[in-house]
Write an enzyme that holds these catalytic residues in place. Sequence first.
Site, PDB file in Angstrom:
ATOM      1  N   GLN A  56      -4.801  -3.917  -2.395  1.00 42.31           N
ATOM      2  CA  GLN A  56      -4.258  -2.821  -3.198  1.00 42.31           C
ATOM      3  C   GLN A  56      -4.204  -3.155  -4.686  1.00 42.31           C
ATOM      4  OE1 GLN A  56      -3.756   0.248  -2.360  1.00 42.31           O
ATOM      5  NE2 GLN A  56      -4.073   0.008  -0.158  1.00 42.31           N
ATOM      6  N   ASN A  94       0.800  -1.224   0.000  1.00 43.26           N
ATOM      7  CA  ASN A  94       0.000   0.000   0.000  1.00 43.26           C
ATOM      8  C   ASN A  94       0.836   1.278   0.000  1.00 43.26           C
ATOM      9  OD1 ASN A  94       0.264  -1.604   2.474  1.00 43.26           O
ATOM     10  ND2 ASN A  94      -0.477   0.205   3.543  1.00 43.26           N
ATOM     11  N   THR A 135     -26.421  -9.781   9.221  1.00 40.79           N
ATOM     12  CA  THR A 135     -27.109  -9.473   7.955  1.00 40.79           C
ATOM     13  C   THR A 135     -26.123  -8.833   6.987  1.00 40.79           C
ATOM     14  OG1 THR A 135     -29.129  -9.138   9.205  1.00 40.79           O
ATOM     15  CG2 THR A 135     -29.083  -8.216   6.982  1.00 40.79           C
ATOM     16  N   CYS A 175      -3.601   4.869   8.210  1.00 42.21           N
ATOM     17  CA  CYS A 175      -3.919   4.579   9.607  1.00 42.21           C
ATOM     18  C   CYS A 175      -2.772   4.962  10.532  1.00 42.21           C
ATOM     19  CB  CYS A 175      -4.286   3.111   9.776  1.00 42.21           C
ATOM     20  SG  CYS A 175      -3.218   2.007   8.892  1.00 42.21           S
ATOM     21  N   SER A 190     -11.215  -5.533  -0.461  1.00 36.38           N
ATOM     22  CA  SER A 190     -12.007  -4.509   0.235  1.00 36.38           C
ATOM     23  C   SER A 190     -12.690  -3.595  -0.777  1.00 36.38           C
ATOM     24  CB  SER A 190     -11.065  -3.691   1.127  1.00 36.38           C
ATOM     25  OG  SER A 190     -11.777  -2.665   1.755  1.00 36.38           O
ATOM     26  N   GLY A 191     -13.985  -3.314  -0.545  1.00 36.96           N
ATOM     27  CA  GLY A 191     -14.737  -2.491  -1.485  1.00 36.96           C
ATOM     28  C   GLY A 191     -14.239  -1.059  -1.602  1.00 36.96           C
ATOM     29  N   HIS A 192     -13.878  -0.451  -0.457  1.00 41.53           N
ATOM     30  CA  HIS A 192     -13.618   0.996  -0.495  1.00 41.53           C
ATOM     31  C   HIS A 192     -12.285   1.367  -1.135  1.00 41.53           C
ATOM     32  CE1 HIS A 192     -10.737   1.843   2.902  1.00 41.53           C
ATOM     33  NE2 HIS A 192     -11.164   0.672   3.326  1.00 41.53           N
TER      34      HIS A 192
HETATM   35  C1  LIG Z   1      -3.034  -3.733   2.126  1.00 42.41           C
HETATM   36  C2  LIG Z   1      -4.229  -3.475   2.979  1.00 42.41           C
HETATM   37  N1  LIG Z   1      -4.808  -4.485   3.629  1.00 42.41           N
HETATM   38  C3  LIG Z   1      -5.887  -4.311   4.405  1.00 42.41           C
HETATM   39  C4  LIG Z   1      -6.444  -3.079   4.583  1.00 42.41           C
HETATM   40  C5  LIG Z   1      -7.648  -2.914   5.466  1.00 42.41           C
HETATM   41  O1  LIG Z   1      -8.796  -2.850   4.677  1.00 42.41           O
HETATM   42  P1  LIG Z   1     -10.223  -2.428   5.287  1.00 42.41           P
HETATM   43  O2  LIG Z   1     -10.199  -0.951   5.427  1.00 42.41           O
HETATM   44  O3  LIG Z   1     -11.210  -2.921   4.291  1.00 42.41           O
HETATM   45  O4  LIG Z   1     -10.364  -3.144   6.584  1.00 42.41           O
HETATM   46  C6  LIG Z   1      -5.869  -1.976   3.928  1.00 42.41           C
HETATM   47  C7  LIG Z   1      -6.403  -0.607   4.145  1.00 42.41           C
HETATM   48  O5  LIG Z   1      -5.699   0.313   4.461  1.00 42.41           O
HETATM   49  C8  LIG Z   1      -4.733  -2.186   3.103  1.00 42.41           C
HETATM   50  O6  LIG Z   1      -4.151  -1.174   2.446  1.00 42.41           O
END
Ligand SMILES: Cc1ncc(COP(=O)(O)O)c(C=O)c1O
Length: 403
Positions: A190, A158, A248, A335, A210-212
């Site tokens: 990623q 990432n 759900t 984060c 991950s969707g977002h």
């Molecule tokens: C490589 C990687 N794995 C996992 C995650 C965590 O994903 P989520 O926000 O869907 O929990 C992220 C998000 O920063 C990420 O970049």
Amino acid sequence: MLQFENSAQTRIYLDHNATTAPSKTVLDHLPQMISEWGNPSSIHLSSRGPKNILRETRKQFAEIFKCSSLEIIFNSGASEGNNTVLKSVWEKFGLEKNEYIISQIEHPSVLKTASYLQTLGAVIHLIPVLKSGQIDLEFIKNKINSKTALISCMFANNETGTVFPIQQISDIAKKNGVNNNILMHSDCVQALGKYEIDLAALNLDYATFSGHKFYALKGCGILFAKKNAPYANLIHGGGQERSRRGGTENVLGIASIQVMLQELKYLNQKISQMQTLRDNMESEILKKINNVSITAVESERLSNTSSLVITDVDGETMLMSLDIAGFSVSTGAACSSGSPEPSPVLLAMGLTRNEAQNSLRIGLGWGTTEIEIQKFISALIEIVERIRSIDTSSKENGKQNYV
Ligand SMILES: Cc1ncc(COP(=O)(O)O)c(C=O)c1O
């Protein structure tokens, strides 16, 4: 009345590895998606639409990634997926087969789960990262033994965008394990939307999405768990997801993933668009700002990611100045932003604390334009000059005070 500030309106957003805005297609489909608010587990007519969304999304994902729709579990995102994978393997093998080989630069949802398993008796071998950004494959071969339960390595990092040789690592896992039974997991968060993923060729037991990070909504994700791979519920509850994940389903989020899966037909075009912009941006920055280096430039990288070290320019100061000027970028993983500690990923690659502290991550997206990049480069040049000149004059003033 509720009021929402639209902070995105006048911004130039270049932090697509942290999150992405829902695509226009997702937004266009929102009213229709929201109208399917029934509980997919109900047996009356109101469940039909939501059930259909789950079925179709599963089917489309399975078709695109050449897996069985039974191997897909909808969840809240990749943190949940990564937790589920590591804890499932632990639950299956416990102390009997308690060794895990995990790359040193995984997301905290992998690394912290591994640390938790360590408190229960797991032995964690962290795969070191080379200066190039690549992981040390020899280390993996040397650590494999009859107690190895799982190898976990992300598809792409990432922060630096480095793409890892997952297929090769899977081969190592499958060829070297006793009875070919070392499990293989890859956090593919990623890569989705930035790289063509051939899930079948990768020979994975688990993959997390991950969707977002992929222009869908937040709070939804997909865990691919191969048939017969150990699986233990992280969330116990109702019979959802074939009793593998209670709660759900997030139908709205899953519907947004479905929309984005259809958009994958544009993937190659989007990849080359982002790569051209990213490469031009990097060469212009190198030309116009002195003492800049691009991290992991020798490795294969995601087409959208650029991690820069700008000598004598503190990353946090740069980020804040760019923020005020209307640009969203990052100094490392979102984060960990705000933390004074430099990025563990960059340190793991052998960058000095100083270099890591002078780093900036730029993540382009499907919608990034040439004009946005040009505006960003101009702002960056100005900000770097300003910070460097303040730094020089304060050093000179400091010197005068002591002379
Ligand atoms: C490589 C990687 N794995 C996992 C995650 C965590 O994903 P989520 O926000 O869907 O929990 C992220 C998000 O920063 C990420 O970049």
